[in-house]
Design an enzyme around this catalytic site. Structure first.
Site, PDB file in Angstrom:
ATOM      1  N   SER A 195       6.428   8.164   9.119  1.00 19.09           N
ATOM      2  CA  SER A 195       6.740   9.061  10.231  1.00 19.09           C
ATOM      3  C   SER A 195       6.735   8.315  11.569  1.00 19.09           C
ATOM      4  O   SER A 195       6.126   7.243  11.703  1.00 19.09           O
ATOM      5  CB  SER A 195       5.710  10.186  10.265  1.00 19.09           C
ATOM      6  OG  SER A 195       4.438   9.642  10.502  1.00 19.09           O
TER       7      SER A 195
ATOM      8  N   LYS B  59       0.847  -1.191   0.000  1.00 19.04           N
ATOM      9  CA  LYS B  59       0.000   0.000   0.000  1.00 19.04           C
ATOM     10  C   LYS B  59       0.888   1.248   0.000  1.00 19.04           C
ATOM     11  O   LYS B  59       1.499   1.590   1.007  1.00 19.04           O
ATOM     12  CB  LYS B  59      -0.917   0.046   1.226  1.00 19.04           C
ATOM     13  CG  LYS B  59      -1.955   1.149   1.087  1.00 19.04           C
ATOM     14  CD  LYS B  59      -2.395   1.761   2.397  1.00 19.04           C
ATOM     15  CE  LYS B  59      -1.473   2.810   2.917  1.00 19.04           C
ATOM     16  NZ  LYS B  59      -1.419   4.076   2.172  1.00 19.04           N
TER      17      LYS B  59
ATOM     18  N   CYS C  20      14.772  10.445   4.388  1.00 17.13           N
ATOM     19  CA  CYS C  20      14.825  10.156   5.826  1.00 17.13           C
ATOM     20  C   CYS C  20      16.238  10.346   6.339  1.00 17.13           C
ATOM     21  O   CYS C  20      16.455  10.903   7.409  1.00 17.13           O
ATOM     22  CB  CYS C  20      14.324   8.744   6.093  1.00 17.13           C
ATOM     23  SG  CYS C  20      15.226   7.476   5.208  1.00 17.13           S
TER      24      CYS C  20
ATOM     25  N   GLU D 239      10.606   1.678   9.832  1.00 23.32           N
ATOM     26  CA  GLU D 239      11.680   2.558   9.323  1.00 23.32           C
ATOM     27  C   GLU D 239      11.112   3.965   9.386  1.00 23.32           C
ATOM     28  O   GLU D 239      10.277   4.345   8.559  1.00 23.32           O
ATOM     29  CB  GLU D 239      12.016   2.191   7.867  1.00 23.32           C
ATOM     30  CG  GLU D 239      12.421   0.735   7.652  1.00 23.32           C
ATOM     31  CD  GLU D 239      13.883   0.496   7.948  1.00 23.32           C
ATOM     32  OE1 GLU D 239      14.675   1.442   7.885  1.00 23.32           O
ATOM     33  OE2 GLU D 239      14.225  -0.653   8.273  1.00 23.32           O
TER      34      GLU D 239
ATOM     35  N   GLY E 233       4.267   5.365  12.807  1.00 22.08           N
ATOM     36  CA  GLY E 233       4.955   4.135  13.208  1.00 22.08           C
ATOM     37  C   GLY E 233       4.488   3.644  14.568  1.00 22.08           C
ATOM     38  O   GLY E 233       4.297   2.440  14.786  1.00 22.08           O
TER      39      GLY E 233
ATOM     40  N   GLU F 228      12.147  17.174  12.642  1.00 23.54           N
ATOM     41  CA  GLU F 228      12.503  16.764  11.286  1.00 23.54           C
ATOM     42  C   GLU F 228      11.788  17.688  10.306  1.00 23.54           C
ATOM     43  O   GLU F 228      10.563  17.652  10.206  1.00 23.54           O
ATOM     44  CB  GLU F 228      12.061  15.314  11.056  1.00 23.54           C
ATOM     45  CG  GLU F 228      12.419  14.824   9.677  1.00 23.54           C
ATOM     46  CD  GLU F 228      11.866  13.427   9.367  1.00 23.54           C
ATOM     47  OE1 GLU F 228      10.703  13.143   9.685  1.00 23.54           O
ATOM     48  OE2 GLU F 228      12.620  12.648   8.778  1.00 23.54           O
TER      49      GLU F 228
HETATM   50  P1  NAD Z   1       3.277   8.880   7.125  1.00 22.54           P
HETATM   51  O1  NAD Z   1       3.611   8.219   8.397  1.00 22.54           O
HETATM   52  O2  NAD Z   1       2.316  10.002   7.123  1.00 22.54           O
HETATM   53  O3  NAD Z   1       2.695   7.827   6.070  1.00 22.54           O
HETATM   54  C1  NAD Z   1       3.417   6.678   5.677  1.00 22.54           C
HETATM   55  C2  NAD Z   1       2.439   5.630   5.174  1.00 22.54           C
HETATM   56  O4  NAD Z   1       1.614   5.197   6.253  1.00 22.54           O
HETATM   57  C3  NAD Z   1       1.484   6.109   4.089  1.00 22.54           C
HETATM   58  O5  NAD Z   1       1.315   5.064   3.156  1.00 22.54           O
HETATM   59  C4  NAD Z   1       0.192   6.350   4.861  1.00 22.54           C
HETATM   60  O6  NAD Z   1      -0.971   6.268   4.071  1.00 22.54           O
HETATM   61  C5  NAD Z   1       0.236   5.211   5.865  1.00 22.54           C
HETATM   62  N1  NAD Z   1      -0.562   5.398   7.073  1.00 22.54           N
HETATM   63  C6  NAD Z   1      -1.091   6.531   7.580  1.00 22.54           C
HETATM   64  N2  NAD Z   1      -1.726   6.268   8.754  1.00 22.54           N
HETATM   65  C7  NAD Z   1      -1.574   4.944   8.993  1.00 22.54           C
HETATM   66  C8  NAD Z   1      -1.954   4.085  10.053  1.00 22.54           C
HETATM   67  N3  NAD Z   1      -2.625   4.520  11.126  1.00 22.54           N
HETATM   68  N4  NAD Z   1      -1.612   2.782   9.979  1.00 22.54           N
HETATM   69  C9  NAD Z   1      -0.900   2.311   8.936  1.00 22.54           C
HETATM   70  N5  NAD Z   1      -0.507   3.086   7.891  1.00 22.54           N
HETATM   71  C10 NAD Z   1      -0.826   4.394   7.920  1.00 22.54           C
HETATM   72  O7  NAD Z   1       4.682   9.335   6.514  1.00 22.54           O
HETATM   73  P2  NAD Z   1       4.958  10.181   5.191  1.00 22.54           P
HETATM   74  O8  NAD Z   1       4.612  11.611   5.459  1.00 22.54           O
HETATM   75  O9  NAD Z   1       4.352   9.484   4.019  1.00 22.54           O
HETATM   76  O10 NAD Z   1       6.538  10.012   5.048  1.00 22.54           O
HETATM   77  C11 NAD Z   1       7.474  10.888   5.595  1.00 22.54           C
HETATM   78  C12 NAD Z   1       8.144  10.243   6.801  1.00 22.54           C
HETATM   79  O11 NAD Z   1       8.724   9.001   6.444  1.00 22.54           O
HETATM   80  C13 NAD Z   1       9.295  11.073   7.322  1.00 22.54           C
HETATM   81  O12 NAD Z   1       9.242  11.111   8.735  1.00 22.54           O
HETATM   82  C14 NAD Z   1      10.531  10.299   6.875  1.00 22.54           C
HETATM   83  O13 NAD Z   1      11.680  10.508   7.646  1.00 22.54           O
HETATM   84  C15 NAD Z   1      10.033   8.900   6.977  1.00 22.54           C
HETATM   85  N6  NAD Z   1      10.864   7.996   6.180  1.00 22.54           N
HETATM   86  C16 NAD Z   1      11.671   7.079   6.820  1.00 22.54           C
HETATM   87  C17 NAD Z   1      12.507   6.243   6.077  1.00 22.54           C
HETATM   88  C18 NAD Z   1      13.414   5.237   6.741  1.00 22.54           C
HETATM   89  O14 NAD Z   1      13.910   4.344   6.063  1.00 22.54           O
HETATM   90  N7  NAD Z   1      13.678   5.325   8.037  1.00 22.54           N
HETATM   91  C19 NAD Z   1      12.507   6.343   4.684  1.00 22.54           C
HETATM   92  C20 NAD Z   1      11.690   7.285   4.080  1.00 22.54           C
HETATM   93  C21 NAD Z   1      10.860   8.101   4.826  1.00 22.54           C
END
Ligand code: NAD
Length: 470
Positions: free
Chosen positions: A221, A169, A276, A242, A225, A373
């Protein structure tokens, strides 16, 4: 022009949803396509397809290895289609999108070289004890919007090689390239092995807590997470998280400006700062502060910012409106609090989510753009007097993804880098994940690792086979 619709892939077939949602091009701020909003029944179908495909798929690792190699080749054949969608929905320059497709192929090929180990602990006349690693079952792969295809590959490649089946997803901001990937891979993967669905955030939550899901591999995020961890807990699903970071780069007094300033700059500004593992704050010895700020500001002013589809563009827009708003807010707040923009500092005129590459000086810890961040093209540069203090400030955070130390003497830097509290410490570079090398975060930046054998084993359960002879 009518907006194009992109189907989901469930059990190897096109699936359209009753509802759709708009996908925006961040270079224009306009919706240009519709993605399916997966219904609860369609989510059940996707998970059932994955569960049904599992018993056959888990059997033969050499077949799975060949299929991953075929998938890498098939993805490369479709580079133009996938990269164009990626640029349109995410904003990155087309050359960077094409590079991301190459990285996907590299991840698949590098994963295919791995073997799931089988360790014989004891084998004598009386007994044999072996340690096996068996697939967990159906894996939910949930991805963010910054590097959608490469981050997805880091999940489904090891999950599939280990013998699991997957429901992927993508983020609702960037669903199209993953939906297209699902269609492309139908040519090589058996039906049900990799299902790709799309929907808004609640779909992620439903997928994470569904009874069929046995493991959630999540990138995103910290806040989400934690929700994923809570959703997985009642059923004791396995998780890999992650998450975000606030990576510090510490420059030592002998930092080699001419050799390293470009690498430092792009360590912060690649993908418009939406990485990230990007440099998110820089600590500089006070005696070299102005020189370093000026050099970074020169680089910032020289960057060609624009629509990623235009040749020569080095930096696209922020990927979506909420992120654009957040970066504007953090920069405005820092400036209002007394920081100075050595370069940039404001949005660009026009409809897209463009922000000037920004170097902020005259600020300290305690300002949100230093402590949080920012995930965008704005870098705070902070002076320090004592390197031990700089290290303490780098570590004084809930984040622990990556960090770096920069010096003309790499071994001197390595001693300090080893003391950074994070998953990866670099010396004289930053944001350089390497296939086959484990990557993960300490503290709130994650649980578990992706990549390498450790990443592969995270998609398995450890099992002991103990045979008593006679
Ligand atoms: P986000 O947490 O808003 O969303 C990530 C994913 O989770 C999306 O697909 C979203 O639809 C889904 N999601 C939302 N609510 C959910 C829930 N309750 N349960 C399960 N899934 C849900 O993050 P974002 O804004 O898409 O991404 C940016 C963040 O990702 C930044 O904090 C960045 O640092 C992090 N990131 C980390 C890594 C790593 O490898 N550590 C890599 C890339 C990005």
């Amino acid at each position: 022009m009518p907006e194009q619709k992109y189907p989901m892939t469930v059990d190897g077939k096109d699936v359209h949803a009753g509802d759709t949602f708009g996908v925006c091009n961040p270079a224009t701020g306009q919706v240009f396509a519709q993605a399916p909003d997966c219904s609860p029944a369609q989510l059940d179908d996707a998970l059932r397809a994955a569960a049904d495909a599992f018993p056959l798929w888990r059997d033969d690792i050499s077949a799975r290895r060949s299929i991953l190699l075929a998938a890498a080749a098939r993805i490369e054949e479709c580079t133009e289609e996938l990269a164009t969608l990626l640029t349109l929905e995410q904003g990155k320059p087309l050359a960077d999108a094409q590079f991301e497709i190459q990285v996907v192929a590299l991840i698949l090929r590098s994963t295919a070289t791995l073997d799931v180990p089988r360790e014989v602990i004891l084998d004598d006349d009386d007994q044999r004890i072996e340690v096996l690693h068996q697939p967990v079952g159906v894996v939910a792969a949930i991805t963010p919007w910054n590097v959608p295809l490469a981050l997805a590959a880091m999940k489904y490649a090891p999950a599939l090689l280990a013998g699991n089946t997957v429901v992927l997803k993508p983020s609702p901001f960037t669903p199209l390239s993953s939906l297209a990937l699902g269609a492309v891979l139908r040519d090589v993967l058996p039906p049900g092995v990799l299902n790709v669905i799309s929907g808004r955030d609640p779909l992620g939550a439903q997928l994470a807590e569904h009874t069929v899901t046995r493991k959630v591999s999540f990138t995103g995020s910290v806040a989400t997470g934690k929700r994923v961890a809570a959703a997985a807990a009642p059923d004791l699903k396995r998780i890999t998280l992650e998450l975000g970071g606030n990576d510090a780069a510490i420059l030592l007094d002998d930092f080699d400006l001419d050799t390293h300033v470009d690498r430092l700059f792009w360590g912060a500004f690649a993908n418009c700062g939406q990485v990230c593992a990007a440099v998110k704050r820089v600590y500089v010895p006070r005696g070299r502060y102005t020189e370093v700020v000026d050099a970074l500001a020169d680089r910032a002013r020289s960057v060609e910012v624009g629509d990623g589809m235009r040749p020569g563009v080095q930096m696209g827009p922020l990927a979506n409106a909420p992120q654009f708003d957040r970066v504007q807010e953090l920069v405005a707040e820092a400036l209002a609090g007394g920081a100075t923009a050595a370069a940039g500092g404001r949005r660009l005129d026009g409809d897209g989510y463009f922000f000037e590459p920004t170097i902020l000086r005259d600020l300290d810890d305690g300002v949100r753009i230093v402590d949080e961040e920012q995930f965008g093209p704005a870098l705070p540069v902070i002076p320090y007097d004592d390197v031990e203090d700089a290290l303490a400030r780098a570590n004084r955070t809930h984040f622990g993804l990556d960090g770096s130390v920069w010096s003309a003497d790499p071994e001197r830097a390595a001693v300090l880098a080893a003391r950074l509290e994070c998953g990866t410490s670099w010396v004289n570079t930053h944001a350089m994940p390497t296939p086959g090398v484990p990557f993960g975060g300490h503290k709130w930046s994650g649980i578990g690792v992706a990549g390498g054998l450790a990443g592969l084993l995270s998609y398995t359960e450890t099992k002991v086979l103990h045979v008593v002879r006679g």
